[in-house]
Write a protein that holds these residues in place. Structure first.
Motif, mmCIF file in Angstrom:
data_model
loop_
_atom_site.group_PDB
_atom_site.id
_atom_site.type_symbol
_atom_site.label_atom_id
_atom_site.label_comp_id
_atom_site.label_asym_id
_atom_site.label_seq_id
_atom_site.Cartn_x
_atom_site.Cartn_y
_atom_site.Cartn_z
ATOM 1 N N VAL A 92 0.840 -1.205 0.000
ATOM 2 C CA VAL A 92 0.000 0.000 0.000
ATOM 3 C C VAL A 92 0.873 1.252 0.000
ATOM 4 O O VAL A 92 0.574 2.234 -0.699
ATOM 5 C CB VAL A 92 -0.966 -0.017 1.200
ATOM 6 C CG1 VAL A 92 -1.646 1.321 1.399
ATOM 7 C CG2 VAL A 92 -2.005 -1.122 1.020
ATOM 8 N N LEU A 93 1.969 1.223 0.763
ATOM 9 C CA LEU A 93 2.888 2.363 0.762
ATOM 10 C C LEU A 93 3.529 2.561 -0.614
ATOM 11 O O LEU A 93 3.772 3.703 -1.033
ATOM 12 C CB LEU A 93 3.958 2.197 1.829
ATOM 13 C CG LEU A 93 3.499 2.441 3.268
ATOM 14 C CD1 LEU A 93 4.618 2.111 4.246
ATOM 15 C CD2 LEU A 93 3.053 3.879 3.445
ATOM 16 N N LEU A 94 3.801 1.481 -1.315
ATOM 17 C CA LEU A 94 4.336 1.608 -2.667
ATOM 18 C C LEU A 94 3.309 2.236 -3.611
ATOM 19 O O LEU A 94 3.655 3.065 -4.457
ATOM 20 C CB LEU A 94 4.776 0.246 -3.207
ATOM 21 C CG LEU A 94 6.116 -0.265 -2.710
ATOM 22 C CD1 LEU A 94 6.354 -1.694 -3.194
ATOM 23 C CD2 LEU A 94 7.240 0.633 -3.171
ATOM 24 N N VAL A 95 2.050 1.854 -3.458
ATOM 25 C CA VAL A 95 1.000 2.468 -4.273
ATOM 26 C C VAL A 95 0.904 3.961 -3.959
ATOM 27 O O VAL A 95 0.752 4.795 -4.865
ATOM 28 C CB VAL A 95 -0.358 1.759 -4.054
ATOM 29 C CG1 VAL A 95 -1.493 2.522 -4.715
ATOM 30 C CG2 VAL A 95 -0.297 0.333 -4.585
ATOM 31 N N ALA A 96 1.020 4.311 -2.682
ATOM 32 C CA ALA A 96 0.999 5.728 -2.302
ATOM 33 C C ALA A 96 2.192 6.469 -2.912
ATOM 34 O O ALA A 96 2.055 7.614 -3.363
ATOM 35 C CB ALA A 96 1.002 5.856 -0.779
ATOM 36 N N GLY A 97 3.342 5.826 -2.932
ATOM 37 C CA GLY A 97 4.514 6.432 -3.560
ATOM 38 C C GLY A 97 4.303 6.640 -5.050
ATOM 39 O O GLY A 97 4.695 7.677 -5.603
ATOM 40 N N ALA B 295 1.410 7.075 -6.496
ATOM 41 C CA ALA B 295 0.435 8.170 -6.606
ATOM 42 C C ALA B 295 1.119 9.520 -6.416
ATOM 43 O O ALA B 295 0.797 10.499 -7.106
ATOM 44 C CB ALA B 295 -0.678 7.985 -5.577
ATOM 45 N N TYR B 296 2.073 9.572 -5.498
ATOM 46 C CA TYR B 296 2.830 10.801 -5.285
ATOM 47 C C TYR B 296 3.630 11.168 -6.532
ATOM 48 O O TYR B 296 3.701 12.338 -6.921
ATOM 49 C CB TYR B 296 3.755 10.629 -4.075
ATOM 50 C CG TYR B 296 4.613 11.828 -3.778
ATOM 51 C CD1 TYR B 296 4.071 12.952 -3.172
ATOM 52 C CD2 TYR B 296 5.961 11.826 -4.104
ATOM 53 C CE1 TYR B 296 4.857 14.057 -2.904
ATOM 54 C CE2 TYR B 296 6.761 12.931 -3.845
ATOM 55 C CZ TYR B 296 6.195 14.043 -3.240
ATOM 56 O OH TYR B 296 6.981 15.136 -2.983
ATOM 57 N N LEU B 297 4.219 10.181 -7.178
ATOM 58 C CA LEU B 297 4.953 10.429 -8.420
ATOM 59 C C LEU B 297 4.030 10.948 -9.518
ATOM 60 O O LEU B 297 4.370 11.894 -10.238
ATOM 61 C CB LEU B 297 5.649 9.152 -8.889
ATOM 62 C CG LEU B 297 6.862 8.708 -8.102
ATOM 63 C CD1 LEU B 297 7.266 7.297 -8.505
ATOM 64 C CD2 LEU B 297 8.013 9.669 -8.311
ATOM 65 N N VAL B 298 2.860 10.352 -9.648
ATOM 66 C CA VAL B 298 1.907 10.785 -10.670
ATOM 67 C C VAL B 298 1.398 12.191 -10.349
ATOM 68 O O VAL B 298 1.252 13.028 -11.243
ATOM 69 C CB VAL B 298 0.753 9.772 -10.802
ATOM 70 C CG1 VAL B 298 -0.365 10.314 -11.673
ATOM 71 C CG2 VAL B 298 1.276 8.454 -11.364
ATOM 72 N N HIS B 299 1.144 12.453 -9.080
ATOM 73 C CA HIS B 299 0.709 13.790 -8.662
ATOM 74 C C HIS B 299 1.766 14.829 -9.039
ATOM 75 O O HIS B 299 1.442 15.892 -9.575
ATOM 76 C CB HIS B 299 0.450 13.809 -7.157
ATOM 77 C CG HIS B 299 0.233 15.187 -6.607
ATOM 78 N ND1 HIS B 299 -0.921 15.892 -6.842
ATOM 79 C CD2 HIS B 299 1.021 15.981 -5.856
ATOM 80 C CE1 HIS B 299 -0.833 17.072 -6.250
ATOM 81 N NE2 HIS B 299 0.336 17.151 -5.641
#
Length: 139
Positions: free
Chosen positions: A35-40, A42-46
């Motif tokens: 889940v933390l990798l998915v958040a990372g 998402a942060y990159l895409v943001h």
């Protein structure tokens, strides 16, 4: 219509003992890492969409790679919950990589990032070798 046999819960398949709570805790920790990798990602895409990215192709490739690792970790966590012996090796390797990435954060001015990476990795590494977990993953 013939009666169908009632399926046993997944923790009781094959007549073996119930899944160890420690094994469940290890698998849940691996899911949280995914889940933390998915958040990372998402942060990159943001950052790619909101800020002016200097290397947009690299950001997209890194986000996709991060999502691929997250999917792999989630698959391995599922394997751990199913007591599959194959799941231990990739989880072990990931924890070592995570330790190697997190340890320098303590001296680099981001101790919170070091804690976020090192603590779960250490817990999973220890958990994988505890006797109740090791016994259920050995065949």
């Amino acid at each position: 219509m013939p009666d169908r046999p009632v399926p046993r819960p997944s923790s009781q398949r094959g007549g073996g003992p119930a899944r160890s709570p420690l094994l469940t805790a290890v698998a849940v920790t691996v899911v949280l890492e995914a889940v933390l990798l998915v958040a990372g990602a998402a942060y990159l895409v943001h950052g790619l969409l909101v800020e002016d990215a200097t290397e947009p192709v690299a950001a997209v490739v890194l986000a996709l790679t991060t999502l691929a690792f997250a999917a792999g970790l989630a698959l391995c966590a599922h394997g751990l919950l199913q007591r599959a012996a194959w799941a231990r090796s990739p989880v072990l390797v990931w924890q070592l990589l995570q330790l190697a990435a997190g340890w320098p954060a303590f001296s680099g001015g981001s101790p919170w990032l070091g804690v976020l990476l090192v603590v779960p990795a250490a817990l999973v590494l220890v958990g994988l070798f505890l006797p109740p977990v090791s016994a259920q993953l050995s065949r």
